[in-house]
Every structure is written in C-alpha cells, then in structure tokens.
Design a protein around this motif. Structure first.
Motif, PDB file in Angstrom:
ATOM      1  N   UNK A 292     -58.973   4.231  21.644  1.00 50.32           N
ATOM      2  CA  UNK A 292     -58.809   5.385  20.765  1.00 50.32           C
ATOM      3  C   UNK A 292     -57.442   6.028  20.887  1.00 50.32           C
ATOM      4  N   UNK A 293     -56.630   5.589  21.836  1.00 49.58           N
ATOM      5  CA  UNK A 293     -55.324   6.204  22.095  1.00 49.58           C
ATOM      6  C   UNK A 293     -54.238   5.469  21.328  1.00 49.58           C
ATOM      7  N   UNK A 294     -54.226   5.654  20.008  1.00 48.01           N
ATOM      8  CA  UNK A 294     -53.241   4.933  19.206  1.00 48.01           C
ATOM      9  C   UNK A 294     -52.277   5.809  18.407  1.00 48.01           C
ATOM     10  N   UNK A 295     -52.600   7.067  18.038  1.00 54.02           N
ATOM     11  CA  UNK A 295     -51.548   7.893  17.424  1.00 54.02           C
ATOM     12  C   UNK A 295     -50.681   8.523  18.516  1.00 54.02           C
ATOM     13  N   UNK A 296     -49.675   9.279  18.122  1.00 55.47           N
ATOM     14  CA  UNK A 296     -48.884   9.969  19.134  1.00 55.47           C
ATOM     15  C   UNK A 296     -49.636  11.208  19.619  1.00 55.47           C
ATOM     16  N   UNK A 297     -49.267  11.725  20.809  1.00 56.09           N
ATOM     17  CA  UNK A 297     -49.968  12.867  21.429  1.00 56.09           C
ATOM     18  C   UNK A 297     -51.469  12.599  21.423  1.00 56.09           C
ATOM     19  N   UNK A 298     -51.841  11.467  21.998  1.00 55.07           N
ATOM     20  CA  UNK A 298     -53.193  10.963  21.866  1.00 55.07           C
ATOM     21  C   UNK A 298     -54.014  11.157  23.131  1.00 55.07           C
TER      22      UNK A 298
ATOM     23  N   UNK B 243     -48.543  -8.312  20.440  1.00 57.64           N
ATOM     24  CA  UNK B 243     -49.018  -7.504  19.312  1.00 57.64           C
ATOM     25  C   UNK B 243     -48.585  -6.047  19.437  1.00 57.64           C
ATOM     26  N   UNK B 244     -48.331  -5.425  18.278  1.00 56.55           N
ATOM     27  CA  UNK B 244     -47.920  -4.017  18.264  1.00 56.55           C
ATOM     28  C   UNK B 244     -48.439  -3.327  17.011  1.00 56.55           C
ATOM     29  N   UNK B 245     -48.578  -2.014  17.106  1.00 56.15           N
ATOM     30  CA  UNK B 245     -48.958  -1.230  15.937  1.00 56.15           C
ATOM     31  C   UNK B 245     -48.239   0.110  15.955  1.00 56.15           C
ATOM     32  N   UNK B 246     -48.068   0.680  14.782  1.00 55.36           N
ATOM     33  CA  UNK B 246     -47.455   2.003  14.643  1.00 55.36           C
ATOM     34  C   UNK B 246     -48.315   2.838  13.707  1.00 55.36           C
ATOM     35  N   UNK B 247     -48.613   4.046  14.139  1.00 56.40           N
ATOM     36  CA  UNK B 247     -49.394   4.994  13.343  1.00 56.40           C
ATOM     37  C   UNK B 247     -48.542   6.228  13.116  1.00 56.40           C
ATOM     38  N   UNK B 248     -48.045   6.387  11.917  1.00 54.70           N
ATOM     39  CA  UNK B 248     -47.160   7.511  11.616  1.00 54.70           C
ATOM     40  C   UNK B 248     -47.935   8.807  11.401  1.00 54.70           C
ATOM     41  N   UNK B 249     -49.189   8.705  11.050  1.00 53.77           N
ATOM     42  CA  UNK B 249     -50.008   9.897  10.817  1.00 53.77           C
ATOM     43  C   UNK B 249     -50.096  10.725  12.111  1.00 53.77           C
ATOM     44  N   UNK B 250     -49.646  11.968  12.046  1.00 57.30           N
ATOM     45  CA  UNK B 250     -49.684  12.840  13.211  1.00 57.30           C
ATOM     46  C   UNK B 250     -48.339  13.017  13.885  1.00 57.30           C
ATOM     47  N   UNK B 251     -47.316  12.260  13.453  1.00 55.13           N
ATOM     48  CA  UNK B 251     -45.969  12.428  14.013  1.00 55.13           C
ATOM     49  C   UNK B 251     -45.341  13.673  13.407  1.00 55.13           C
ATOM     50  N   UNK B 252     -44.593  14.421  14.202  1.00 56.71           N
ATOM     51  CA  UNK B 252     -43.862  15.564  13.665  1.00 56.71           C
ATOM     52  C   UNK B 252     -42.919  15.097  12.557  1.00 56.71           C
TER      53      UNK B 252
ATOM     54  N   UNK C 204     -43.517  13.468  10.028  1.00 58.23           N
ATOM     55  CA  UNK C 204     -43.806  12.099   9.627  1.00 58.23           C
ATOM     56  C   UNK C 204     -44.527  12.002   8.299  1.00 58.23           C
ATOM     57  N   UNK C 205     -44.634  10.774   7.801  1.00 54.76           N
ATOM     58  CA  UNK C 205     -45.412  10.519   6.595  1.00 54.76           C
ATOM     59  C   UNK C 205     -46.861  10.911   6.855  1.00 54.76           C
ATOM     60  N   UNK C 206     -47.556  11.314   5.828  1.00 52.74           N
ATOM     61  CA  UNK C 206     -48.967  11.671   5.986  1.00 52.74           C
ATOM     62  C   UNK C 206     -49.734  10.478   6.551  1.00 52.74           C
ATOM     63  N   UNK C 207     -49.363   9.297   6.125  1.00 50.38           N
ATOM     64  CA  UNK C 207     -49.871   8.069   6.744  1.00 50.38           C
ATOM     65  C   UNK C 207     -48.913   6.934   6.389  1.00 50.38           C
ATOM     66  N   UNK C 208     -48.662   6.094   7.345  1.00 48.70           N
ATOM     67  CA  UNK C 208     -47.870   4.878   7.137  1.00 48.70           C
ATOM     68  C   UNK C 208     -48.157   3.970   8.325  1.00 48.70           C
ATOM     69  N   UNK C 209     -49.170   3.131   8.165  1.00 47.73           N
ATOM     70  CA  UNK C 209     -49.578   2.251   9.256  1.00 47.73           C
ATOM     71  C   UNK C 209     -48.816   0.937   9.245  1.00 47.73           C
ATOM     72  N   UNK C 210     -48.458   0.462  10.434  1.00 44.74           N
ATOM     73  CA  UNK C 210     -47.733  -0.803  10.584  1.00 44.74           C
ATOM     74  C   UNK C 210     -48.438  -1.639  11.650  1.00 44.74           C
ATOM     75  N   UNK C 211     -48.581  -2.925  11.389  1.00 43.99           N
ATOM     76  CA  UNK C 211     -49.127  -3.857  12.362  1.00 43.99           C
ATOM     77  C   UNK C 211     -48.155  -5.024  12.500  1.00 43.99           C
ATOM     78  N   UNK C 212     -48.028  -5.557  13.712  1.00 41.66           N
ATOM     79  CA  UNK C 212     -47.043  -6.622  13.922  1.00 41.66           C
ATOM     80  C   UNK C 212     -47.487  -7.602  14.995  1.00 41.66           C
TER      81      UNK C 212
ATOM     82  N   UNK D 251     -41.576   5.920   4.190  1.00 40.24           N
ATOM     83  CA  UNK D 251     -41.656   6.030   5.642  1.00 40.24           C
ATOM     84  C   UNK D 251     -40.785   7.194   6.108  1.00 40.24           C
ATOM     85  N   UNK D 252     -41.402   8.131   6.821  1.00 43.40           N
ATOM     86  CA  UNK D 252     -40.667   9.282   7.361  1.00 43.40           C
ATOM     87  C   UNK D 252     -41.126   9.543   8.781  1.00 43.40           C
ATOM     88  N   UNK D 253     -40.188  10.050   9.598  1.00 47.37           N
ATOM     89  CA  UNK D 253     -40.540  10.489  10.943  1.00 47.37           C
ATOM     90  C   UNK D 253     -39.561  11.566  11.376  1.00 47.37           C
ATOM     91  N   UNK D 254     -39.597  11.911  12.636  1.00 44.85           N
ATOM     92  CA  UNK D 254     -38.734  12.983  13.145  1.00 44.85           C
ATOM     93  C   UNK D 254     -37.266  12.724  12.844  1.00 44.85           C
TER      94      UNK D 254
END
Length: 460
Positions: free
Chosen positions: A90-96, A323-332, A334-342, A360-363
C-alpha cells in the motif's frame, strides 16, 4: 618480551580473530536523498567531489545496475525496509504508509539477536510496522545526529550484540543550502543533455553538487565511527544514492535517471576490493540480502531475492528484469493523476504512461528555472523539445539503455522493436498482477494511502 609471552600474545590475537570471524556481521546502510548515481565520482562524474564514497568504492563491490521500485523517497524507503513491492504494502504514493501487519526488517532481524536502529530521515509509517529499537530523527538543521550513532555503536559493542544501523541523510535534497557551491565553477561543469543550458540551471546545479559534497562528508564521518569503535572488520556497509535528483527527467519519473541508483557494498573478507558487478539488483532485494548475511530466516515471504551469491562472486547475474512505478497523484504541485509503470532488462527500458492525455506536472515544473525553460522554448526549438517531452508523453516509450542511457530517443514506434515491446509488456503486466496493481484504479486510490498527521496534514 620472552618468546613464551610472544607466542601467548599471538595465540590470544588469533583466537580473538577466529571468534570475530564467527560473529554475526553488523549491517550498516547509508543512503543519500535525491542523488543521481552518475553525479558521484566513482560513477563517472568529473565535476562532483566525493572522495569518501570514491575511496569506499575501491574497498568493495560497485554495482552498475542497481534500481529501485519508485523514484520518490517515501515509497522507496518502505520498499527498502520491507522487501515488498510498493502496491503490495500500500506504500506507493509519496508521503505514504504501509498497511498494518506488514513486516519490516526490524521484525525479521530481532529473532536473530540484532538491535535495529534508524538515525536520520525516516519518511516511513506506521510505527507498528517499523518498531525501531532506536529512532533518532534529523536535528533542527536537517543534519544527522552522529552523537547518537556513537552511542548506539558503543552500546551494542559493550554487550557484544550485533546491530543493523540505517543512517539516512537528507542531502542532496532541495533546497540545496548546505556545502560550499564556491568550489564548483558554473561555467565549467557538464550538464546532462536533457537540461536547458542557461546560467540559472548551472548555478542551481552547483548548489546541488555542493550538497553532494556535504553528504560525502557525512558518509566519511559514519565510516570514521566504525573505525573508532573497531567494528569495521565485522561490519557490512552499503552505500545507496536513492533516486535521481529533483531536476526534470530524474526524480518523479521512471526514466533511467529516476530509478537507477548507486549501490556499493563493502564486506571485509568476503567482497573483493576494487570489484564491479553488472548484475541487476533492486532495493527490494536488500532485506533478504541482509537476512542471509545475518543467518536469519524471514518470518514471511518476501518479494526481493538475496544477492549474496553475487557479492561472493558465485554468480554473475541476479535478475532478468527490474520494475518501477510512479504515482503523481498526491505530489505537491503535481498532476491530479499521472501513473507510470516501467520494466527494464539489461538493454532496454519500457515505459507505459497510463493517462498520456494528461499533462505531467510535479514540484519541479512549478520552480522558477523550469518556467524559464518554457519561456526560452518560445524561441529556442531545443528548449521547447525538452519541456514539451517532459510534460507531454506518448502511451508507451522504449529506450535502448546501452546506446541511450539518458532515455532521449523513444524507439517504441520502430517495427523491429515490436517483439521486444511484446515481451516486456507481458513481464510488466505479470508484475502488476502479482502486486495487485490495477493500473488507473490503483492511481485514483493513491490518496487513501498517504499518511496524515493528527491535524490532517500530509506528512511523515
């Protein structure tokens, strides 16, 4: 001294040596914060000043292909301490935060008799999952409390107890206000090819390099503590750089600059000095690796795999994919949502952008220098290309890491790469399914997995 006394003295020292060799090793891990691996001297930087890390690399094994599951601090640290994939805990967004009942390295090592401490930056929750024997946060200046490091090592040694010590720096995380930028020349430094080369960028980068130098001194201080208490010969020491820096195309992204990490391991008497390994390893592998070193048995199944055989040079390879993933939802900012998988293998990196129609937006996109990049892009085609490709991405991307380590040329549309994409897409989907990752649905649930303080604010 008589011959008899000399013989007795040598015998005593020999017995002490043999006893020490039979002890469980101390496990020490130092991690930087937002430091691109290629900005360290031993990883090829001609500008950075990292004498302690470079010297340390000559004492152990330097990994060229170490990776992490997320290009953000909080999910990375949960992943590192649990040996489990981010979505699974469950620890996948930032500040998780991890789900209650998740086991961390603390629970795994306690039955083996270890004291487990975290000194420095935490960024993990809840306390029930991470019940450190000792936790000392950064001080008010965001510095490591080395007096606490002293006391912890001394207390463990005094009772002959093995320890696992995580010393977690906050450098070179922004605001880049530590160290001496004056030792770097803005005009002479070499910038990565995905930067817009303007004076502000160069000044910013020098401040970042100054904090790397500051962090290198922290690492040197830690090594000095191990020497002071004469425990270095029975201590495994690991250096990690964490995700890439917070300039565009590194942190917050699944490009190689975002998830590729420095990893150096010193294990006296086991790891050959001056050695290098191209084996693919991941942060998720650190818990099972430490457990094997400690002779401990994990209390539950882990997602990572021990790379001790690589350290002992019994194997040359470790994994086929990382494997890696990025969850932009919840970033200061950031985009309301922009999921990335790699997924990456030893040659290619394949990236899936779940919602390519989004910007795509972030800090970093809110910082003044990036706004200047966009401004310059109105008349400069190269600047426009850089800022556009950072914020607007296709559904899939494929990069040849051998020839394009900075991921500048997307080769996904070339007909000859269809089989590569099919193979890597299959591996990525299998990993997502194993983690319980439902793609966009998982993205939209990200806010439910952020830790909130008593006053409701997002935080550690």
């Amino acid at each position: 001294m008589s011959v008899k006394k000399i013989i007795l003295t040598v015998a005593v020292y020999f017995l002490v040596y043999i006893a020490a060799k039979g002890q469980k090793p101390n496990l020490v891990l130092f991690m930087a914060d937002d430091c691109s691996y290629y900005d360290l001297g031993c990883y090829g930087s001609a500008d950075s000043k990292t004498p302690h890390i470079d010297r340390f690399a000559s004492d152990g094994m330097r990994f060229t292909k170490a990776y992490q599951a997320a290009p953000m601090s909080s999910p990375t640290r949960h992943n590192l301490y649990t040996g489990l994939w981010p979505v699974k805990t469950g620890a996948y967004p930032n500040h998780t935060m991890a789900k209650e009942g998740t086991l961390s390295i603390v629970q795994h090592l306690k039955p083996a008799g270890y004291e487990v401490a975290l000194i420095g930056k935490s960024h993990v929750q809840p306390a029930s999952v991470f019940p450190w024997d000792l936790y000392i946060p950064l001080d008010k200046n965001d510095d490591i409390d080395f007096d606490a490091v002293d006391a912890f090592i001394d207390s463990c040694k005094s009772v002959n107890k093995p320890f696992c010590l995580f010393v977690m720096s906050k450098q070179p995380h922004t605001p880049w206000n530590k160290g001496n930028p004056g030792i770097f020349s803005p005009e002479k430094i070499k910038l990565p090819p995905f930067y817009v080369d303007i004076p502000d960028t160069r000044k910013d980068f020098c401040r970042y390099l100054a904090e790397i130098n500051y962090m290198d001194q922290e690492f040197g201080t830690l090594l000095g503590k191990l020497n002071k208490y004469q425990v270095e010969e029975n201590s495994v020491v690991v250096y990690l750089s964490e995700q890439g820096n917070s300039h565009p195309f590194a942190k917050w992204t699944c490009y190689d600059a975002g998830v590729h990490s420095a990893c150096i391991v010193r294990w006296p008497g086991v790891v050959k000095p001056h050695s290098t390994s191209d084996a693919m390893i991941e942060y998720v592998d650190m818990v099972p690796t430490f457990l094997e070193m400690a002779g401990a048995t994990p209390l539950a199944s882990l997602d990572g795999e021990s790379f001790v055989p690589v350290l002992k040079e019994q194997k040359q390879t470790h994994k086929q994919y990382t494997f890696s993933l990025q969850t932009t939802r919840g970033i200061y900012s950031g985009s309301d949502y922009y999921g990335i998988r790699s997924v990456a293998d030893s040659k290619y990196r394949y990236i899936v952008n779940l919602t390519p129609e989004m910007t795509f937006k972030n800090t970093e996109t809110a910082r003044p220098f990036f706004k200047k990049w966009i401004e310059i892009g109105q008349t400069d085609p190269h600047a426009k290309w850089i800022t556009d490709r950072y914020q607007h991405r296709p559904a899939i991307e494929l990069y040849d890491l051998e020839n394009d380590p900075y991921c500048l040329t997307n080769i996904a549309e070339k007909e000859e790469h269809k089989n590569i994409i099919a193979r890597m897409d299959k591996a990525l989907k299998e990993w997502m399914a194993a983690c319980g990752d439902k793609g966009q649905q998982t993205e939209m649930e990200a806010l439910d997995h952020q830790y909130r303080n008593a006053d409701g604010r997002i935080g550690e």
